[in-house]
Scaffold this motif. Structure first.
Motif, PDB file in Angstrom:
ATOM      1  N   GLY A  83      -8.280   2.458   3.072  1.00  0.00           N
ATOM      2  CA  GLY A  83      -6.856   2.017   2.517  1.00  0.00           C
ATOM      3  C   GLY A  83      -6.343   0.865   3.344  1.00  0.00           C
ATOM      4  O   GLY A  83      -5.675   0.100   2.731  1.00  0.00           O
ATOM      5  N   LYS A  84      -6.450   0.915   4.584  1.00  0.00           N
ATOM      6  CA  LYS A  84      -6.153  -0.183   5.462  1.00  0.00           C
ATOM      7  C   LYS A  84      -6.615  -1.357   5.227  1.00  0.00           C
ATOM      8  O   LYS A  84      -6.020  -2.470   5.294  1.00  0.00           O
ATOM      9  N   ASP A  85      -7.745  -1.431   4.858  1.00  0.00           N
ATOM     10  CA  ASP A  85      -8.503  -2.662   4.449  1.00  0.00           C
ATOM     11  C   ASP A  85      -7.657  -3.211   3.124  1.00  0.00           C
ATOM     12  O   ASP A  85      -7.571  -4.520   2.916  1.00  0.00           O
ATOM     13  N   VAL A  86      -7.652  -2.300   2.062  1.00  0.00           N
ATOM     14  CA  VAL A  86      -6.962  -2.729   0.984  1.00  0.00           C
ATOM     15  C   VAL A  86      -5.516  -3.354   1.279  1.00  0.00           C
ATOM     16  O   VAL A  86      -5.285  -4.191   0.794  1.00  0.00           O
ATOM     17  N   LEU A  87      -4.795  -2.727   2.045  1.00  0.00           N
ATOM     18  CA  LEU A  87      -3.329  -3.062   2.502  1.00  0.00           C
ATOM     19  C   LEU A  87      -3.495  -4.538   3.003  1.00  0.00           C
ATOM     20  O   LEU A  87      -2.818  -5.436   2.632  1.00  0.00           O
ATOM     21  N   THR A  88      -4.485  -4.804   3.907  1.00  0.00           N
ATOM     22  CA  THR A  88      -4.513  -6.244   4.784  1.00  0.00           C
ATOM     23  C   THR A  88      -4.956  -7.124   3.711  1.00  0.00           C
ATOM     24  O   THR A  88      -4.266  -8.164   3.655  1.00  0.00           O
ATOM     25  N   ARG A  89      -5.818  -6.850   2.787  1.00  0.00           N
ATOM     26  CA  ARG A  89      -6.221  -7.947   1.809  1.00  0.00           C
ATOM     27  C   ARG A  89      -5.147  -8.264   0.591  1.00  0.00           C
ATOM     28  O   ARG A  89      -4.791  -9.126   0.364  1.00  0.00           O
ATOM     29  N   ALA A  90      -4.465  -7.101   0.355  1.00  0.00           N
ATOM     30  CA  ALA A  90      -3.322  -7.222  -0.562  1.00  0.00           C
ATOM     31  C   ALA A  90      -2.134  -7.950  -0.049  1.00  0.00           C
ATOM     32  O   ALA A  90      -1.765  -8.950  -0.702  1.00  0.00           O
ATOM     33  N   ARG A  91      -1.897  -7.877   1.250  1.00  0.00           N
ATOM     34  CA  ARG A  91      -0.803  -8.507   1.764  1.00  0.00           C
ATOM     35  C   ARG A  91      -1.305 -10.286   1.957  1.00  0.00           C
ATOM     36  O   ARG A  91      -0.346 -10.976   2.320  1.00  0.00           O
ATOM     37  N   ASP A  92      -2.425 -10.485   1.561  1.00  0.00           N
ATOM     38  CA  ASP A  92      -2.758 -11.933   1.482  1.00  0.00           C
ATOM     39  C   ASP A  92      -2.084 -12.721   0.284  1.00  0.00           C
ATOM     40  O   ASP A  92      -2.009 -14.068   0.281  1.00  0.00           O
ATOM     41  N   PHE A  93      -1.803 -11.995  -0.820  1.00  0.00           N
ATOM     42  CA  PHE A  93      -1.417 -12.418  -1.979  1.00  0.00           C
ATOM     43  C   PHE A  93      -0.325 -11.710  -2.718  1.00  0.00           C
ATOM     44  O   PHE A  93       0.314 -12.034  -3.685  1.00  0.00           O
ATOM     45  N   TYR A  94       0.012 -10.754  -2.267  1.00  0.00           N
ATOM     46  CA  TYR A  94       0.838  -9.661  -2.896  1.00  0.00           C
ATOM     47  C   TYR A  94       2.049  -9.179  -2.031  1.00  0.00           C
ATOM     48  O   TYR A  94       2.081  -8.879  -0.860  1.00  0.00           O
ATOM     49  N   GLN A  95       3.254  -9.634  -2.261  1.00  0.00           N
ATOM     50  CA  GLN A  95       4.456  -9.298  -1.349  1.00  0.00           C
ATOM     51  C   GLN A  95       5.287  -8.089  -1.647  1.00  0.00           C
ATOM     52  O   GLN A  95       6.668  -8.005  -1.197  1.00  0.00           O
ATOM     53  N   GLY A  96       5.016  -7.676  -2.982  1.00  0.00           N
ATOM     54  CA  GLY A  96       5.994  -6.587  -3.609  1.00  0.00           C
ATOM     55  C   GLY A  96       5.635  -5.134  -2.566  1.00  0.00           C
ATOM     56  O   GLY A  96       4.959  -5.030  -1.382  1.00  0.00           O
ATOM     57  N   PRO A  97       6.686  -4.315  -2.617  1.00  0.00           N
ATOM     58  CA  PRO A  97       6.531  -3.092  -1.778  1.00  0.00           C
ATOM     59  C   PRO A  97       5.221  -2.150  -2.093  1.00  0.00           C
ATOM     60  O   PRO A  97       4.800  -1.967  -3.329  1.00  0.00           O
ATOM     61  N   ILE A  98       4.749  -1.994  -0.753  1.00  0.00           N
ATOM     62  CA  ILE A  98       3.503  -0.866  -0.838  1.00  0.00           C
ATOM     63  C   ILE A  98       3.893   0.694  -0.076  1.00  0.00           C
ATOM     64  O   ILE A  98       4.180   0.336   1.062  1.00  0.00           O
ATOM     65  N   ILE A  99       3.705   1.653  -0.932  1.00  0.00           N
ATOM     66  CA  ILE A  99       4.219   2.723  -0.260  1.00  0.00           C
ATOM     67  C   ILE A  99       2.708   3.633   0.171  1.00  0.00           C
ATOM     68  O   ILE A  99       1.924   3.769  -0.902  1.00  0.00           O
TER      69      ILE A  99
END
Length: 229
Positions: A64-80
């Protein structure tokens, strides 16, 4: 015509999580979306651009940390982040990689909904005026999210940049620990001063001439930090 409801994407491989979260989100006024793997979750974020994401760290195809890292390349919304892992280091890594908040399994639906609301409020704050804040040989471009030192770009992690940017928007002012923690990590982490100390230490290592004798991000004892201008 019915009002458009905020979309909340839940990325989790446990069917029972979706079974009880979907109706709870619906009853709370959200439109629930579902993904059962990391790759599916990344595609869903790119496709739907949800208002908030609930992300399990223990996914079947990727961490899930890899998903988080990759998502932050294009998504700025809140992630819980949602996980059964209870190690302190795991929390710090997830938050440092860009998670807005962290909820441990087992969890109460009421607590998770409160964290989602806090994340949405944080994301809806009116942005402070941008521009470039320059302190010595360090330049912080608040519009482009770029930090340079002596003309060379400095690579910062999301939380490192968020702390520095908040200090830069309030350059010269003392910002308390609780203020910084609530703004960058969310209201649920107002007491987690260690998270802040770790990030400030990393910033000093990357930006200060002598991290042991900081002149850029200075400590106000027992109060907080200040960007020294």
């Amino acid at each position: 015509m019915s009002a458009v409801r905020p979309q909340v994407l839940v990325i989790d491989d446990e069917p029972q999580i979706h079974r009880f979260l979907a109706p709870a989100l619906d009853a709370a006024g959200y439109e629930p979306r579902r993904a059962d793997s990391g790759q599916e979750g990344l595609r869903a974020i790119a496709l739907w651009s949800p208002d908030a994401v609930v992300l399990d760290l223990g996914l079947p195809d990727m961490d899930g940390k890899d998903v988080l890292t990759r998502a932050r390349d294009f998504y700025q919304g809140p992630i819980i982040v949602l996980s059964a892992r209870d190690r302190e280091a795991e929390k710090i890594v997830a938050l440092d990689l860009g998670a807005n908040d962290y909820v441990e399994k087992p969890f109460g639906v009421g607590e998770l909904l409160a964290r989602i609301r806090a994340g949405l409020r944080q994301g809806a704050l009116t942005p402070v005026a941008g521009g470039v804040v320059t302190v010595g040989d360090v330049a912080i471009d608040l519009d482009r999210r770029i930090v340079t030192r002596a003309g060379e770009r400095v690579k910062l992690r999301p939380k490192e940049y968020d702390v520095l940017a908040y200090l830069a928007r309030n350059a010269g002012k003392v910002l308390g620990h609780v203020d910084l923690l609530k703004t960058v990590w969310g209201a649920g982490h107002a007491d987690d001063v260690q998270y802040l100390r770790v990030v400030v230490g990393q910033l000093r290592h990357k930006l200060e001439v002598d991290p042991a004798e900081p002149t850029l991000v200075v400590t106000e004892p027992s109060v907080g930090y200040r960007l020294n201008v």
